[in-house]
Scaffold this motif. Sequence first.
Motif, mmCIF file in Angstrom:
data_model
loop_
_atom_site.group_PDB
_atom_site.id
_atom_site.type_symbol
_atom_site.label_atom_id
_atom_site.label_comp_id
_atom_site.label_asym_id
_atom_site.label_seq_id
_atom_site.Cartn_x
_atom_site.Cartn_y
_atom_site.Cartn_z
ATOM 1 N N THR A 243 0.877 -1.193 -0.121
ATOM 2 C CA THR A 243 0.147 0.015 0.062
ATOM 3 C C THR A 243 0.776 1.082 0.086
ATOM 4 O OG1 THR A 243 -1.873 -0.971 1.068
ATOM 5 C CG2 THR A 243 -1.691 1.276 1.177
ATOM 6 N N PRO A 244 1.912 1.507 0.871
ATOM 7 C CA PRO A 244 2.686 2.632 0.908
ATOM 8 C C PRO A 244 3.177 3.018 -0.627
ATOM 9 C CG PRO A 244 2.915 1.437 2.653
ATOM 10 C CD PRO A 244 2.274 0.791 1.925
ATOM 11 N N MET A 247 0.460 3.890 -2.959
ATOM 12 C CA MET A 247 0.160 5.177 -2.948
ATOM 13 C C MET A 247 0.889 6.248 -2.959
ATOM 14 S SD MET A 247 -2.705 4.904 0.491
ATOM 15 C CE MET A 247 -3.049 6.663 0.368
ATOM 16 N N HIS A 248 1.999 6.064 -2.293
ATOM 17 C CA HIS A 248 2.864 7.446 -2.310
ATOM 18 C C HIS A 248 3.982 7.382 -3.618
ATOM 19 C CE1 HIS A 248 5.436 10.361 -0.634
ATOM 20 N NE2 HIS A 248 6.501 9.633 -0.320
ATOM 21 N N THR A 258 -0.951 8.958 2.930
ATOM 22 C CA THR A 258 -0.350 7.627 2.929
ATOM 23 C C THR A 258 -0.670 7.153 4.664
ATOM 24 O OG1 THR A 258 0.950 7.857 1.219
ATOM 25 C CG2 THR A 258 1.321 5.906 2.330
ATOM 26 N N TYR A 312 -8.758 3.255 -1.366
ATOM 27 C CA TYR A 312 -7.521 2.764 -0.559
ATOM 28 C C TYR A 312 -8.204 2.559 0.931
ATOM 29 C CZ TYR A 312 -3.817 2.963 -4.157
ATOM 30 O OH TYR A 312 -2.920 2.687 -5.155
#
Length: 400
Positions: A243-244, A247-248, A258, A312
């Motif tokens: 996920t990080p 997203m980032h 995030t 998310y």
Amino acid sequence: MVVKTEGVVSVEQSLAKNVWVLAGVLAFANCSAPIIVFVGSIVGGLLAPDKSLATLPVALFVVGAATSAIPTALLMQRVGRKPIFLLGAAAAMIAAIFAAQCISRQWFWGYCVSVFLLGMTNAVVQQFRFAAMESVKPELITQAASRVLLGGVIAAFLGPELALYFKDGGGVEYSGSFYALAAMLLIAFFLLLVGYREVPQTVEQDAETPRPMKEILRQPILWAAMFAGVIAFAVMSLIMTATPISMHVINGFNLADTKWVIQSHIAAMFLPSLLTAWIFRRVGVVGMMLLGLTAYVVTIVIGVWDQHIMHYWFALVLLGIGWNFLFIGGTSLLPKSYTNSERFKMQAINDLSIYVAQAVVSLLSGWLLLSIGWSMLLIICLPLILIQILVIVYWRKTAH
């Protein structure tokens, strides 16, 4: 006679107090996990000689836990839980300071070693739930496990907040995050030192003869419990670790967004523990596990649907809720598969299985994300969910 009764009541009260002490300790000791999840791969990307190694520190955190799962349990069997809890907290403090120093010196491999050591101490933290369950009567073990996990709610917010607020506090970006972690671990050490009471064992419990491993492993109930923990962590870790970066790094969401998603996810992992015992009484262990698997399916649907920030957020919150129900369901079921004399061995095997699965998916997460994309990464979780459903069905059929 009166004096003896008062002594028994005093012991029972102190053991019940253990549950809340361990919940408080978890709030500080478990800060390492959300900090590693939040900034572990970001720091890895800044320090790594090859960007494909960015998620290696997160994976090593899990590998470290897997490496120490069995030694931790066996040491606790030999010398008791409290000395190992204290040793784990002290070692984690040293590892956090070492991580900060490695970041300051831009030493990627040293940083990897420090995170691996933090992972090893996390195996000690994961024993808190078993210590809590042993501190209460058998009919209260679900409540004990869920109450201890409430400490994770505080850690879910405290860890990322510390990582972000103190990231520049050590002179080099993110080194201060790990100095702050060391301070939290110091608090955990003192709470354990003054608050936790070792659970006494009776002569009868110590004299029990453990069954052969083959006999224990032939129990479908054991596989239902162990697979619940393994699949709970495998699905959660695969998605959470990616996920990080998704997203980032890939989609360009800022660090604050995030952090919010990761914090919400980790809070959702632990906050349902307020209601877990109530839900357990109404739907039973099978119902809890099926609710967790349903939440996982909905997570995948939302995540595949789109990649806006709220997609998310909803996906990661449901991922946390699903983990809570499936993991607590498996944890509550596990003690029914072993006797008291077998508990350390089977708890170690259970946690080792979880950590191995978590390590594998953490290592694969970054590569899968970059190779097949976010949507396909989610979809490949569906077979794992199906496996758990089939294991539950088999256990229930053989139980009747």
